[in-house]
Design a protein around this motif. Structure first.
Motif, PDB file in Angstrom:
ATOM      1  N   ALA A   4      41.488 -40.168 -22.311  1.00 16.24           N
ATOM      2  CA  ALA A   4      40.684 -41.382 -22.465  1.00 16.24           C
ATOM      3  C   ALA A   4      39.722 -41.528 -21.292  1.00 16.24           C
ATOM      4  CB  ALA A   4      41.599 -42.610 -22.542  1.00 16.24           C
ATOM      5  N   GLY A   5      38.498 -41.861 -21.605  1.00 17.69           N
ATOM      6  CA  GLY A   5      37.499 -42.108 -20.578  1.00 17.69           C
ATOM      7  C   GLY A   5      36.772 -40.876 -20.078  1.00 17.69           C
ATOM      8  N   ARG A   6      37.148 -39.694 -20.576  1.00 19.25           N
ATOM      9  CA  ARG A   6      36.456 -38.488 -20.116  1.00 19.25           C
ATOM     10  C   ARG A   6      35.015 -38.493 -20.631  1.00 19.25           C
ATOM     11  NH1 ARG A   6      39.075 -32.728 -21.322  1.00 19.25           N
ATOM     12  NH2 ARG A   6      40.321 -33.341 -19.506  1.00 19.25           N
ATOM     13  N   ARG A   7      34.104 -38.194 -19.750  1.00 24.48           N
ATOM     14  CA  ARG A   7      32.696 -38.159 -20.141  1.00 24.48           C
ATOM     15  C   ARG A   7      32.413 -36.892 -20.945  1.00 24.48           C
ATOM     16  NH1 ARG A   7      28.243 -38.842 -15.566  1.00 24.48           N
ATOM     17  NH2 ARG A   7      29.040 -40.977 -15.680  1.00 24.48           N
ATOM     18  N   ARG A   8      31.750 -37.054 -22.065  1.00 23.58           N
ATOM     19  CA  ARG A   8      31.374 -35.902 -22.874  1.00 23.58           C
ATOM     20  C   ARG A   8      30.283 -35.104 -22.188  1.00 23.58           C
ATOM     21  NH1 ARG A   8      29.030 -37.613 -28.130  1.00 23.58           N
ATOM     22  NH2 ARG A   8      28.967 -35.374 -28.440  1.00 23.58           N
ATOM     23  N   GLY A   9      30.316 -33.791 -22.348  1.00 20.19           N
ATOM     24  CA  GLY A   9      29.258 -32.950 -21.834  1.00 20.19           C
ATOM     25  C   GLY A   9      28.037 -33.054 -22.716  1.00 20.19           C
ATOM     26  N   PRO A  10      26.956 -32.398 -22.301  1.00 17.02           N
ATOM     27  CA  PRO A  10      25.732 -32.440 -23.120  1.00 17.02           C
ATOM     28  C   PRO A  10      25.962 -31.807 -24.480  1.00 17.02           C
ATOM     29  CG  PRO A  10      25.569 -30.797 -21.375  1.00 17.02           C
ATOM     30  CD  PRO A  10      26.804 -31.589 -21.098  1.00 17.02           C
ATOM     31  N   SER A  11      25.366 -32.388 -25.516  1.00 20.20           N
ATOM     32  CA  SER A  11      25.510 -31.864 -26.865  1.00 20.20           C
ATOM     33  C   SER A  11      24.697 -30.587 -27.024  1.00 20.20           C
ATOM     34  CB  SER A  11      25.016 -32.906 -27.869  1.00 20.20           C
ATOM     35  OG  SER A  11      23.617 -33.087 -27.742  1.00 20.20           O
ATOM     36  N   LYS A  12      24.901 -29.891 -28.142  1.00 21.98           N
ATOM     37  CA  LYS A  12      24.106 -28.692 -28.416  1.00 21.98           C
ATOM     38  C   LYS A  12      22.624 -29.036 -28.490  1.00 21.98           C
ATOM     39  CE  LYS A  12      27.607 -25.947 -30.853  1.00 21.98           C
ATOM     40  NZ  LYS A  12      27.952 -25.275 -32.134  1.00 21.98           N
ATOM     41  N   GLY A  13      22.344 -30.211 -29.058  1.00 23.69           N
ATOM     42  CA  GLY A  13      20.945 -30.639 -29.140  1.00 23.69           C
ATOM     43  C   GLY A  13      20.341 -30.850 -27.763  1.00 23.69           C
ATOM     44  N   ASP A  14      21.117 -31.469 -26.862  1.00 25.80           N
ATOM     45  CA  ASP A  14      20.633 -31.665 -25.495  1.00 25.80           C
ATOM     46  C   ASP A  14      20.353 -30.324 -24.826  1.00 25.80           C
ATOM     47  OD1 ASP A  14      20.887 -34.423 -25.687  1.00 25.80           O
ATOM     48  OD2 ASP A  14      22.923 -34.435 -24.880  1.00 25.80           O
ATOM     49  N   LEU A  15      21.271 -29.376 -25.013  1.00 28.01           N
ATOM     50  CA  LEU A  15      21.110 -28.064 -24.384  1.00 28.01           C
ATOM     51  C   LEU A  15      19.890 -27.329 -24.931  1.00 28.01           C
ATOM     52  CD1 LEU A  15      24.848 -26.923 -24.303  1.00 28.01           C
ATOM     53  CD2 LEU A  15      23.456 -27.674 -22.367  1.00 28.01           C
ATOM     54  N   ARG A  16      19.639 -27.457 -26.235  1.00 23.72           N
ATOM     55  CA  ARG A  16      18.471 -26.795 -26.819  1.00 23.72           C
ATOM     56  C   ARG A  16      17.180 -27.426 -26.311  1.00 23.72           C
ATOM     57  NH1 ARG A  16      21.447 -26.928 -32.475  1.00 23.72           N
ATOM     58  NH2 ARG A  16      22.513 -24.915 -32.432  1.00 23.72           N
ATOM     59  N   GLU A  17      17.175 -28.744 -26.199  1.00 23.94           N
ATOM     60  CA  GLU A  17      15.971 -29.404 -25.680  1.00 23.94           C
ATOM     61  C   GLU A  17      15.716 -28.981 -24.232  1.00 23.94           C
ATOM     62  OE1 GLU A  17      14.084 -33.891 -25.117  1.00 23.94           O
ATOM     63  OE2 GLU A  17      15.879 -33.581 -26.347  1.00 23.94           O
ATOM     64  N   ARG A  18      16.779 -28.905 -23.450  1.00 29.17           N
ATOM     65  CA  ARG A  18      16.628 -28.451 -22.066  1.00 29.17           C
ATOM     66  C   ARG A  18      16.126 -27.013 -22.016  1.00 29.17           C
ATOM     67  NH1 ARG A  18      22.327 -30.516 -19.328  1.00 29.17           N
ATOM     68  NH2 ARG A  18      22.078 -32.740 -19.755  1.00 29.17           N
ATOM     69  N   ALA A  19      16.628 -26.191 -22.938  1.00 28.06           N
ATOM     70  CA  ALA A  19      16.196 -24.790 -22.985  1.00 28.06           C
ATOM     71  C   ALA A  19      14.706 -24.702 -23.307  1.00 28.06           C
ATOM     72  CB  ALA A  19      17.018 -24.021 -24.015  1.00 28.06           C
ATOM     73  N   LEU A  20      14.242 -25.546 -24.227  1.00 32.35           N
ATOM     74  CA  LEU A  20      12.815 -25.562 -24.551  1.00 32.35           C
ATOM     75  C   LEU A  20      11.973 -25.991 -23.352  1.00 32.35           C
ATOM     76  CD1 LEU A  20      12.803 -27.031 -28.166  1.00 32.35           C
ATOM     77  CD2 LEU A  20      11.709 -24.893 -27.463  1.00 32.35           C
ATOM     78  N   LEU A  21      12.427 -27.010 -22.640  1.00 34.01           N
ATOM     79  CA  LEU A  21      11.688 -27.476 -21.474  1.00 34.01           C
ATOM     80  C   LEU A  21      11.649 -26.406 -20.384  1.00 34.01           C
ATOM     81  CD1 LEU A  21      13.023 -31.140 -21.328  1.00 34.01           C
ATOM     82  CD2 LEU A  21      10.641 -30.479 -21.683  1.00 34.01           C
ATOM     83  N   GLU A  40       6.307 -18.512 -29.677  1.00 32.09           N
ATOM     84  CA  GLU A  40       6.608 -17.994 -28.342  1.00 32.09           C
ATOM     85  C   GLU A  40       7.551 -18.931 -27.598  1.00 32.09           C
ATOM     86  OE1 GLU A  40       4.099 -16.340 -24.472  1.00 32.09           O
ATOM     87  OE2 GLU A  40       3.067 -17.415 -26.089  1.00 32.09           O
ATOM     88  N   LEU A  41       7.289 -20.224 -27.681  1.00 27.91           N
ATOM     89  CA  LEU A  41       8.132 -21.205 -27.004  1.00 27.91           C
ATOM     90  C   LEU A  41       9.542 -21.224 -27.586  1.00 27.91           C
ATOM     91  CD1 LEU A  41       5.483 -24.056 -26.797  1.00 27.91           C
ATOM     92  CD2 LEU A  41       6.475 -22.862 -24.832  1.00 27.91           C
ATOM     93  N   ALA A  42       9.613 -21.222 -28.916  1.00 31.73           N
ATOM     94  CA  ALA A  42      10.919 -21.244 -29.575  1.00 31.73           C
ATOM     95  C   ALA A  42      11.710 -19.975 -29.259  1.00 31.73           C
ATOM     96  CB  ALA A  42      10.739 -21.399 -31.080  1.00 31.73           C
ATOM     97  N   GLY A  43      11.053 -18.835 -29.322  1.00 25.36           N
ATOM     98  CA  GLY A  43      11.726 -17.572 -29.041  1.00 25.36           C
ATOM     99  C   GLY A  43      12.260 -17.506 -27.623  1.00 25.36           C
ATOM    100  N   ALA A  44      11.489 -18.001 -26.666  1.00 25.22           N
ATOM    101  CA  ALA A  44      11.929 -17.977 -25.272  1.00 25.22           C
ATOM    102  C   ALA A  44      13.127 -18.892 -25.043  1.00 25.22           C
ATOM    103  CB  ALA A  44      10.784 -18.393 -24.364  1.00 25.22           C
ATOM    104  N   ALA A  45      13.239 -19.932 -25.865  1.00 30.75           N
ATOM    105  CA  ALA A  45      14.371 -20.860 -25.749  1.00 30.75           C
ATOM    106  C   ALA A  45      15.558 -20.428 -26.595  1.00 30.75           C
ATOM    107  CB  ALA A  45      13.934 -22.266 -26.160  1.00 30.75           C
ATOM    108  N   GLY A  46      15.386 -19.362 -27.390  1.00 29.72           N
ATOM    109  CA  GLY A  46      16.475 -18.854 -28.207  1.00 29.72           C
ATOM    110  C   GLY A  46      16.761 -19.670 -29.447  1.00 29.72           C
ATOM    111  N   ILE A  47      15.713 -20.328 -29.982  1.00 26.09           N
ATOM    112  CA  ILE A  47      15.904 -21.100 -31.218  1.00 26.09           C
ATOM    113  C   ILE A  47      14.838 -20.686 -32.231  1.00 26.09           C
ATOM    114  CG2 ILE A  47      16.844 -23.079 -29.945  1.00 26.09           C
ATOM    115  CD1 ILE A  47      14.204 -24.522 -30.415  1.00 26.09           C
TER     116      ILE A  47
END
Length: 218
Positions: A4-21, A40-47
């Protein structure tokens, strides 16, 4: 079992957005926006290309998000100086130092976003947001010092606009001509220029500039 109370890590969506940035920051260092493709941007981010549009409407929107990221970093860097009073030369130089380092690495796309006279509507909106936020924070600081009788008598918002423009144009020049002047010379000269705009005559010997002006005038 979940604790109880454990903070969740970043979601897959968060990680993909960070990868794009992260990918965009690297690619935009090498090419102007007009030569970069969404593939090119998508490929470099692996999506997949389709995944790109889940996070950003366009490559311009992605660049705008990068600008917001940099603006946040810049305000964190300048927080100590913005919260202080008087010239506070050392705090000002400390705040500008990481900004210069960013411009030297990311200057290609930062110049396109912050200096280009016609960056497009998405980037123009972000630029205006940055200008407004910067004007407000710096103008408030100038107004405090004006009330204390140590800042220039000009309109604080106008002085703040001058300082912001000086910051962007100087660092854009450093990116364009990196060997023109040593970093220390650029920083010391820019700090002196900031302080002259805000306070008029200042001691530029760099060893007494953090004292209140009233203490140095007697």
């Amino acid at each position: 079992m979940t604790i109880a109370g454990r903070r969740r890590g970043p979601s897959k969506g968060d990680l993909r957005e960070r990868a794009l940035l992260k990918a965009a920051r690297t690619i935009f260092r090498e090419k102007p926006l007009s030569e970069v493709t969404v593939d090119e941007l998508a490929g470099a981010a692996g999506i997949a290309r389709s995944g790109f549009y889940f996070y950003f409407e366009s490559k311009q929107a992605l660049l705008a998000a990068l600008c917001e990221q940099v603006i946040g970093e810049s305000f964190e860097d300048m927080a100590l100086w913005l919260e202080s009073d008087g010239p506070s030369r050392s705090a000002l130089k400390a705040g500008l130092t990481p900004s210069l380092a960013r411009w030297k690495v990311d200057g290609r796309w930062m110049r396109e976003a912050f200096v280009n006279p016609d960056p497009g509507p998405e980037l123009a909106a972000i630029r205006e947001q940055y200008m407004e936020r910067g004007r407000s924070a710096i103008a408030a600081r100038i107004a405090r010092d004006a009330d204390g009788g140590i800042a220039q008598s000009g309109p604080p918002e106008l002085l703040a606009r001058m300082v912001i423009t000086l910051h962007s144009s100087t660092f854009a020049h450093v990116f364009a001509e990196p060997e023109a002047h040593p970093d220390e010379v650029v920083l010391d000269t820019l700090v002196d220029a900031f302080l002259r705009v805000i306070y008029g005559q200042v001691d530029t010997s760099h060893d007494a500039a953090d004292e209140p002006l009233s203490a140095r005038s007697g």
